[in-house]
Write a protein that holds these residues in place. Structure first.
Motif, PDB file in Angstrom:
ATOM      1  N   ALA A 144       4.056  13.134   4.245  1.00 30.59           N
ATOM      2  CA  ALA A 144       5.326  12.461   3.964  1.00 30.59           C
ATOM      3  C   ALA A 144       6.013  12.113   5.279  1.00 30.59           C
ATOM      4  O   ALA A 144       6.086  12.922   6.191  1.00 30.59           O
ATOM      5  CB  ALA A 144       6.225  13.352   3.111  1.00 30.59           C
ATOM      6  N   GLY A 145       6.483  10.873   5.376  1.00 28.15           N
ATOM      7  CA  GLY A 145       7.172  10.411   6.569  1.00 28.15           C
ATOM      8  C   GLY A 145       6.294   9.619   7.524  1.00 28.15           C
ATOM      9  O   GLY A 145       6.805   8.911   8.387  1.00 28.15           O
ATOM     10  N   ARG A 146       4.982   9.713   7.383  1.00 29.49           N
ATOM     11  CA  ARG A 146       4.056   8.977   8.269  1.00 29.49           C
ATOM     12  C   ARG A 146       3.848   7.560   7.776  1.00 29.49           C
ATOM     13  O   ARG A 146       4.067   7.251   6.607  1.00 29.49           O
ATOM     14  CB  ARG A 146       2.685   9.654   8.293  1.00 29.49           C
ATOM     15  N   THR A 147       3.376   6.715   8.661  1.00 29.48           N
ATOM     16  CA  THR A 147       2.932   5.397   8.231  1.00 29.48           C
ATOM     17  C   THR A 147       1.457   5.488   7.843  1.00 29.48           C
ATOM     18  O   THR A 147       0.731   6.363   8.315  1.00 29.48           O
ATOM     19  CB  THR A 147       3.115   4.338   9.336  1.00 29.48           C
ATOM     20  N   PHE A 148       1.044   4.596   6.979  1.00 30.71           N
ATOM     21  CA  PHE A 148      -0.314   4.602   6.438  1.00 30.71           C
ATOM     22  C   PHE A 148      -0.702   3.151   6.215  1.00 30.71           C
ATOM     23  O   PHE A 148       0.108   2.353   5.738  1.00 30.71           O
ATOM     24  CB  PHE A 148      -0.320   5.368   5.112  1.00 30.71           C
ATOM     25  N   THR A 149      -1.930   2.794   6.554  1.00 32.84           N
ATOM     26  CA  THR A 149      -2.409   1.439   6.275  1.00 32.84           C
ATOM     27  C   THR A 149      -3.060   1.450   4.901  1.00 32.84           C
ATOM     28  O   THR A 149      -4.150   1.989   4.732  1.00 32.84           O
ATOM     29  CB  THR A 149      -3.406   0.962   7.348  1.00 32.84           C
ATOM     30  N   LEU A 150      -2.351   0.898   3.933  1.00 30.68           N
ATOM     31  CA  LEU A 150      -2.843   0.836   2.556  1.00 30.68           C
ATOM     32  C   LEU A 150      -3.665  -0.441   2.431  1.00 30.68           C
ATOM     33  O   LEU A 150      -3.142  -1.542   2.583  1.00 30.68           O
ATOM     34  CB  LEU A 150      -1.674   0.827   1.576  1.00 30.68           C
ATOM     35  N   LYS A 151      -4.958  -0.262   2.165  1.00 32.87           N
ATOM     36  CA  LYS A 151      -5.869  -1.399   2.171  1.00 32.87           C
ATOM     37  C   LYS A 151      -6.762  -1.357   0.944  1.00 32.87           C
ATOM     38  O   LYS A 151      -7.369  -0.329   0.655  1.00 32.87           O
ATOM     39  CB  LYS A 151      -6.715  -1.335   3.453  1.00 32.87           C
ATOM     40  N   THR A 152      -6.793  -2.474   0.222  1.00 34.84           N
ATOM     41  CA  THR A 152      -7.740  -2.652  -0.879  1.00 34.84           C
ATOM     42  C   THR A 152      -8.578  -3.875  -0.540  1.00 34.84           C
ATOM     43  O   THR A 152      -8.455  -4.439   0.547  1.00 34.84           O
ATOM     44  CB  THR A 152      -7.030  -2.858  -2.234  1.00 34.84           C
ATOM     45  N   ARG A 153      -9.372  -4.299  -1.487  1.00 36.40           N
ATOM     46  CA  ARG A 153     -10.202  -5.479  -1.255  1.00 36.40           C
ATOM     47  C   ARG A 153      -9.354  -6.738  -1.059  1.00 36.40           C
ATOM     48  O   ARG A 153      -9.741  -7.661  -0.341  1.00 36.40           O
ATOM     49  CB  ARG A 153     -11.141  -5.669  -2.444  1.00 36.40           C
ATOM     50  N   THR A 154      -8.158  -6.782  -1.667  1.00 35.67           N
ATOM     51  CA  THR A 154      -7.343  -8.000  -1.636  1.00 35.67           C
ATOM     52  C   THR A 154      -5.981  -7.821  -0.982  1.00 35.67           C
ATOM     53  O   THR A 154      -5.210  -8.773  -0.899  1.00 35.67           O
ATOM     54  CB  THR A 154      -7.109  -8.511  -3.073  1.00 35.67           C
ATOM     55  N   PHE A 155      -5.651  -6.623  -0.525  1.00 38.19           N
ATOM     56  CA  PHE A 155      -4.295  -6.344  -0.033  1.00 38.19           C
ATOM     57  C   PHE A 155      -4.363  -5.355   1.123  1.00 38.19           C
ATOM     58  O   PHE A 155      -5.148  -4.411   1.094  1.00 38.19           O
ATOM     59  CB  PHE A 155      -3.470  -5.736  -1.183  1.00 38.19           C
ATOM     60  N   GLU A 156      -3.528  -5.587   2.142  1.00 28.32           N
ATOM     61  CA  GLU A 156      -3.427  -4.639   3.247  1.00 28.32           C
ATOM     62  C   GLU A 156      -2.018  -4.694   3.811  1.00 28.32           C
ATOM     63  O   GLU A 156      -1.481  -5.767   4.089  1.00 28.32           O
ATOM     64  CB  GLU A 156      -4.432  -4.961   4.354  1.00 28.32           C
ATOM     65  N   MET A 157      -1.411  -3.512   3.953  1.00 30.94           N
ATOM     66  CA  MET A 157      -0.069  -3.451   4.503  1.00 30.94           C
ATOM     67  C   MET A 157       0.192  -2.062   5.064  1.00 30.94           C
ATOM     68  O   MET A 157      -0.303  -1.070   4.545  1.00 30.94           O
ATOM     69  CB  MET A 157       0.970  -3.781   3.423  1.00 30.94           C
ATOM     70  N   SER A 158       0.998  -2.015   6.104  1.00 26.79           N
ATOM     71  CA  SER A 158       1.429  -0.732   6.653  1.00 26.79           C
ATOM     72  C   SER A 158       2.602  -0.249   5.796  1.00 26.79           C
ATOM     73  O   SER A 158       3.588  -0.963   5.618  1.00 26.79           O
ATOM     74  CB  SER A 158       1.869  -0.923   8.109  1.00 26.79           C
ATOM     75  N   VAL A 159       2.480   0.960   5.268  1.00 28.58           N
ATOM     76  CA  VAL A 159       3.478   1.509   4.341  1.00 28.58           C
ATOM     77  C   VAL A 159       3.917   2.886   4.829  1.00 28.58           C
ATOM     78  O   VAL A 159       3.297   3.471   5.698  1.00 28.58           O
ATOM     79  CB  VAL A 159       2.898   1.602   2.905  1.00 28.58           C
ATOM     80  N   LEU A 160       4.985   3.401   4.245  1.00 23.37           N
ATOM     81  CA  LEU A 160       5.451   4.748   4.536  1.00 23.37           C
ATOM     82  C   LEU A 160       4.961   5.700   3.454  1.00 23.37           C
ATOM     83  O   LEU A 160       4.961   5.343   2.270  1.00 23.37           O
ATOM     84  CB  LEU A 160       6.974   4.804   4.569  1.00 23.37           C
ATOM     85  N   VAL A 161       4.574   6.895   3.846  1.00 20.16           N
ATOM     86  CA  VAL A 161       4.183   7.904   2.861  1.00 20.16           C
ATOM     87  C   VAL A 161       5.471   8.550   2.361  1.00 20.16           C
ATOM     88  O   VAL A 161       6.198   9.166   3.120  1.00 20.16           O
ATOM     89  CB  VAL A 161       3.249   8.970   3.476  1.00 20.16           C
ATOM     90  N   ASP A 162       5.780   8.329   1.079  1.00 23.66           N
ATOM     91  CA  ASP A 162       7.001   8.854   0.469  1.00 23.66           C
ATOM     92  C   ASP A 162       6.836  10.307   0.047  1.00 23.66           C
ATOM     93  O   ASP A 162       7.694  11.130   0.295  1.00 23.66           O
ATOM     94  CB  ASP A 162       7.346   7.992  -0.754  1.00 23.66           C
ATOM     95  N   SER A 163       5.716  10.594  -0.632  1.00 28.96           N
ATOM     96  CA  SER A 163       5.491  11.964  -1.106  1.00 28.96           C
ATOM     97  C   SER A 163       4.004  12.221  -1.275  1.00 28.96           C
ATOM     98  O   SER A 163       3.212  11.296  -1.464  1.00 28.96           O
ATOM     99  CB  SER A 163       6.213  12.204  -2.432  1.00 28.96           C
ATOM    100  N   VAL A 164       3.651  13.510  -1.192  1.00 25.35           N
ATOM    101  CA  VAL A 164       2.261  13.949  -1.366  1.00 25.35           C
ATOM    102  C   VAL A 164       2.284  15.178  -2.264  1.00 25.35           C
ATOM    103  O   VAL A 164       2.989  16.137  -1.967  1.00 25.35           O
ATOM    104  CB  VAL A 164       1.615  14.311  -0.004  1.00 25.35           C
ATOM    105  N   VAL A 165       1.530  15.134  -3.350  1.00 26.38           N
ATOM    106  CA  VAL A 165       1.453  16.268  -4.268  1.00 26.38           C
ATOM    107  C   VAL A 165      -0.020  16.611  -4.469  1.00 26.38           C
ATOM    108  O   VAL A 165      -0.803  15.756  -4.861  1.00 26.38           O
ATOM    109  CB  VAL A 165       2.107  15.932  -5.630  1.00 26.38           C
ATOM    110  N   VAL A 166      -0.363  17.860  -4.178  1.00 25.70           N
ATOM    111  CA  VAL A 166      -1.728  18.336  -4.374  1.00 25.70           C
ATOM    112  C   VAL A 166      -1.727  19.267  -5.570  1.00 25.70           C
ATOM    113  O   VAL A 166      -0.952  20.216  -5.613  1.00 25.70           O
ATOM    114  CB  VAL A 166      -2.259  19.068  -3.119  1.00 25.70           C
ATOM    115  N   GLU A 167      -2.578  18.979  -6.536  1.00 25.01           N
ATOM    116  CA  GLU A 167      -2.622  19.802  -7.760  1.00 25.01           C
ATOM    117  C   GLU A 167      -3.329  21.109  -7.517  1.00 25.01           C
ATOM    118  O   GLU A 167      -4.134  21.268  -6.682  1.00 25.01           O
ATOM    119  CB  GLU A 167      -3.322  19.044  -8.884  1.00 25.01           C
TER     120      GLU A 167
END
Length: 167
Positions: A144-167
């Motif tokens: 949470a708080g880091r930047t992350f490059t969210l990339k799919t086959r059709t989309f790529e953008m630098s985003v912020l990690v809002d939250s992380v939940v591990v089950e």
């Protein structure tokens, strides 16, 4: 039969120096193989759990919003480098008002909502090692708080990690 004969061969088959060289080559090959394949073996054997991460695009502009509304990202697999990330899929896309703080002429901070921009929340489910000290999707760390490059086959953008939940 002698262990080392008069020609210096072990059991009459192989020279002792040649045997030492052969053993060294085998040890080096085993070390390189372990270095390359060892982590993959550990990942294959380690128990996994589901990690749900929420990523935020702050104040997305109109062209990004239109593209996202016209192209459904839900169900797309994340891409890292030139390949897909096993078990990492987008499970949801939602929108929130884009609110920032501005300072008035008298110095008072006030919250302002921009009508033409919105925050985009993208939810991703992925598999991680159950007791991993560092959580990753592909090769990128997720905190949470880091930047992350969210990339799919059709989309790529630098985003912020809002939250992380591990089950």
């Amino acid at each position: 039969m002698k262990i080392i004969n008069e020609k210096g061969k072990l059991f009459g088959i192989i020279n002792l120096v040649d045997l030492v060289c052969l053993l060294l080559v085998l040890l080096v090959a085993a070390g390189v193989g372990w270095k390359l394949l060892g982590p993959k073996v550990e990942e294959a054997v380690a128990p996994t759990t589901t990690m749900t991460s929420t990523f935020r695009i702050r104040g997305a502009y109109d062209y990004t919003l239109k593209w996202l509304e016209n192209n459904d990202l839900v169900g797309e697999t994340l891409v890292m480098g030139t390949g897909y990330v096993d078990g990492a899929k987008i499970t949801g896309v939602s929108y929130e008002p884009y609110i920032t703080q501005e300072v008035t002429a008298d110095g008072t901070p006030v919250e302002v909502e921009y009508p033409t921009r919105r925050d985009v929340l993208i939810t991703v489910e992925s598999q991680v090692a159950k007791n991993a000290a560092i959580l990753k999707i592909g090769t990128q760390e997720v905190r949470a708080g880091r930047t992350f490059t969210l990339k799919t086959r059709t989309f790529e953008m630098s985003v912020l990690v809002d939250s992380v939940v591990v089950e």
